[in-house]
Design a protein around this motif. Structure first.
Motif, PDB file in Angstrom:
ATOM      1  N   VAL A 125       7.261  -1.737   6.745  1.00 31.36           N
ATOM      2  CA  VAL A 125       7.296  -0.056   6.525  1.00 31.36           C
ATOM      3  C   VAL A 125       8.718   0.097   5.545  1.00 31.36           C
ATOM      4  O   VAL A 125       9.691  -0.633   5.804  1.00 31.36           O
ATOM      5  N   MET A 154       3.586   8.201   7.702  1.00 29.29           N
ATOM      6  CA  MET A 154       3.436   7.041   8.283  1.00 29.29           C
ATOM      7  C   MET A 154       2.894   7.020   9.649  1.00 29.29           C
ATOM      8  O   MET A 154       3.219   8.281  10.573  1.00 29.29           O
ATOM      9  N   PRO A 174       4.188   1.875  13.059  1.00 27.01           N
ATOM     10  CA  PRO A 174       3.448   0.896  12.262  1.00 27.01           C
ATOM     11  C   PRO A 174       3.656  -0.697  12.328  1.00 27.01           C
ATOM     12  O   PRO A 174       2.767  -1.315  11.906  1.00 27.01           O
ATOM     13  N   VAL A 184      -6.897   2.814   4.253  1.00 26.40           N
ATOM     14  CA  VAL A 184      -5.686   2.193   4.531  1.00 26.40           C
ATOM     15  C   VAL A 184      -5.871   1.253   5.815  1.00 26.40           C
ATOM     16  O   VAL A 184      -5.558   0.279   6.000  1.00 26.40           O
ATOM     17  N   ARG A 185      -6.490   1.976   6.791  1.00 24.89           N
ATOM     18  CA  ARG A 185      -6.707   1.357   8.120  1.00 24.89           C
ATOM     19  C   ARG A 185      -7.525   0.084   8.006  1.00 24.89           C
ATOM     20  O   ARG A 185      -7.289  -0.967   8.640  1.00 24.89           O
ATOM     21  N   VAL A 197      -0.574   7.010   3.996  1.00 20.76           N
ATOM     22  CA  VAL A 197      -0.894   5.951   5.127  1.00 20.76           C
ATOM     23  C   VAL A 197      -1.421   6.687   6.464  1.00 20.76           C
ATOM     24  O   VAL A 197      -2.219   6.156   6.996  1.00 20.76           O
ATOM     25  N   ARG A 255       2.722  -4.486   3.253  1.00 20.02           N
ATOM     26  CA  ARG A 255       3.750  -3.571   3.040  1.00 20.02           C
ATOM     27  C   ARG A 255       3.048  -2.194   3.090  1.00 20.02           C
ATOM     28  O   ARG A 255       1.913  -2.159   2.456  1.00 20.02           O
ATOM     29  N   VAL A 256       3.526  -1.314   3.750  1.00 18.59           N
ATOM     30  CA  VAL A 256       3.280   0.156   3.514  1.00 18.59           C
ATOM     31  C   VAL A 256       4.497   0.966   3.105  1.00 18.59           C
ATOM     32  O   VAL A 256       5.537   0.611   3.762  1.00 18.59           O
ATOM     33  N   ILE A 280       0.808  -1.172  -0.006  1.00 18.61           N
ATOM     34  CA  ILE A 280       0.207  -0.196   0.115  1.00 18.61           C
ATOM     35  C   ILE A 280       0.747   1.112  -0.096  1.00 18.61           C
ATOM     36  O   ILE A 280       1.720   1.179   0.857  1.00 18.61           O
ATOM     37  N   ILE A 291       2.723  -4.586  10.081  1.00 20.93           N
ATOM     38  CA  ILE A 291       2.904  -4.378   8.815  1.00 20.93           C
ATOM     39  C   ILE A 291       4.397  -4.136   8.577  1.00 20.93           C
ATOM     40  O   ILE A 291       5.169  -3.873   9.448  1.00 20.93           O
ATOM     41  N   ILE A 351      -5.623  -2.611   5.924  1.00 17.54           N
ATOM     42  CA  ILE A 351      -4.872  -3.539   6.618  1.00 17.54           C
ATOM     43  C   ILE A 351      -5.458  -4.399   7.632  1.00 17.54           C
ATOM     44  O   ILE A 351      -4.880  -5.805   7.783  1.00 17.54           O
TER      45      ILE A 351
END
Length: 350
Positions: A220, A209, A213, A185-186, A179, A201-202, A175, A218, A189
């Motif tokens: 990063v 960010m 995270p 996005v929340r 973020v 992955r973010v 993603i 996830i 995930i």
């Protein structure tokens, strides 16, 4: 009859969806039920979305306190495909502009025999707040609240992934973008985690960010090339400028240079990787037109599938309500019969 409260406010006493406020706290079975039901609304031969009489006689009220194109329109189409009576309140011309409180607006609309509210609001937690103040038989669907959640968007994204990959299980998903401020996005995930994606992955600058995270399970990446290497799915998200309180990136041009998805960067992902975007797209900021309109893009499919997924959520909730009503009636019948049963047992033992 008391209103639902507590952490499982969106579930009824049978553990079924009563409201749909967030992905958080739901089980895999809830998400799979939504995906499977959405599939049933799509004609396998033509891929057209069916029209069914499931919600005939029900009234759904759309309350959009924030601008929306895709979410509002696909909700309205979904409601009509389910044969519901659909009403969409124009907030700009409503009594709220004359000073009426949101709760008074809600209660007045509820008095018009509304069965379900679809609510989009700039304040995080707004949907849950409304769900705590509606009558027990009325349902609330979250169409996006602040930076908190956008559960139906996440589910249509999961549905799109499943249509192309067969399953979310064991996939690598990246993603990319803002973020920190994205409610989508929340929810994505949370859904990816529940459906057991192999790696989430973010990708983006440190300023976009969230704190810690890694605690969300996830990975990063601050380097675009590393972040999308060998992934199965790339989800691009736009810069949420309306939620930024200060300049968190040098410029949009610089952001595209570092994190924009181009044809050259897309080649780093798996050859059959799909490209997604919840919209609205900002071409030349987070994604190039060449990629957005390219063969690996499924962005327009997401919009179409959004109709089926929102149909699924609404039909499931209404079906659950009917099941709960029947369950309570059966329990009440058993309770009435219990004294007679006890008397019969006492007589038999005397």
């Amino acid at each position: 009859m008391s209103r639902l409260t507590g952490p499982n406010i969106q579930l009824n006493e049978l553990g079924q969806l009563h409201h749909f406020l967030t992905i958080e706290g739901l089980k895999q079975q809830h998400l799979i039920e939504i995906l499977d039901t959405a599939e049933s609304f799509i004609n396998p031969n033509t891929q057209e979305i069916k029209k069914v009489p499931i919600l005939r006689g029900k009234t759904i009220m759309n309350l959009f306190f924030e601008p929306s194109t895709r979410t509002r329109t696909t909700f309205e189409i979904a409601e009509k495909r389910l044969s519901a009576q659909v009403e969409s309140l124009d907030i700009e011309t409503s009594a709220a502009k004359k000073g009426e409180s949101l709760l008074d607006t809600l209660w007045n609309l509820q008095a018009m025999q509304t069965d379900m509210f679809v609510i989009r609001h700039a304040q995080s937690g707004a949907a849950q707040f409304f769900s705590q103040h509606v009558a027990p038989h009325v349902h609330v669907l979250n169409a996006g609240d602040g930076q908190h959640a956008h559960p139906t968007q996440a589910m249509l994204d999961m549905f799109t992934i499943r249509k192309h990959k067969g399953s979310v299980f064991d996939l690598k998903v990246a993603i990319v973008g803002d973020v920190l401020h994205s409610r989508v996005v929340r929810s994505q995930i949370q859904a990816l985690s529940i459906l057991e994606a192999r790696e989430i992955r973010v990708v983006g600058p440190k300023t976009l960010m969230p704190e810690s995270p890694e605690a969300m399970g996830i990975h990063v990446y601050h380097d675009m090339e590393e972040g999308i290497k060998d992934v199965d799915v790339i989800i691009m998200v736009r810069l949420q400028n309306e939620r930024m309180t200060s300049a968190l990136i040098p410029s949009e041009k610089e952001f595209f240079k570092l994190y924009g998805l181009t044809k050259e960067r897309l080649a780093l992902a798996k050859p059959d990787a799909i490209v997604m975007h919840p919209g609205p797209i900002n071409r030349g900021v987070e994604i190039s037109s060449e990629v957005a309109d390219g063969p690996q893009s499924v962005i327009l499919e997401q919009v179409t599938y959004g109709i089926a997924v929102r149909m699924a959520v609404m039909s499931i909730i209404m079906s659950n309500a009917a099941q709960l009503k029947q369950h309570r009636a059966e329990q009440a019948s058993l309770d009435l019969d219990e004294p007679h049963t006890l008397n019969a047992m006492e007589e038999a033992n005397s």
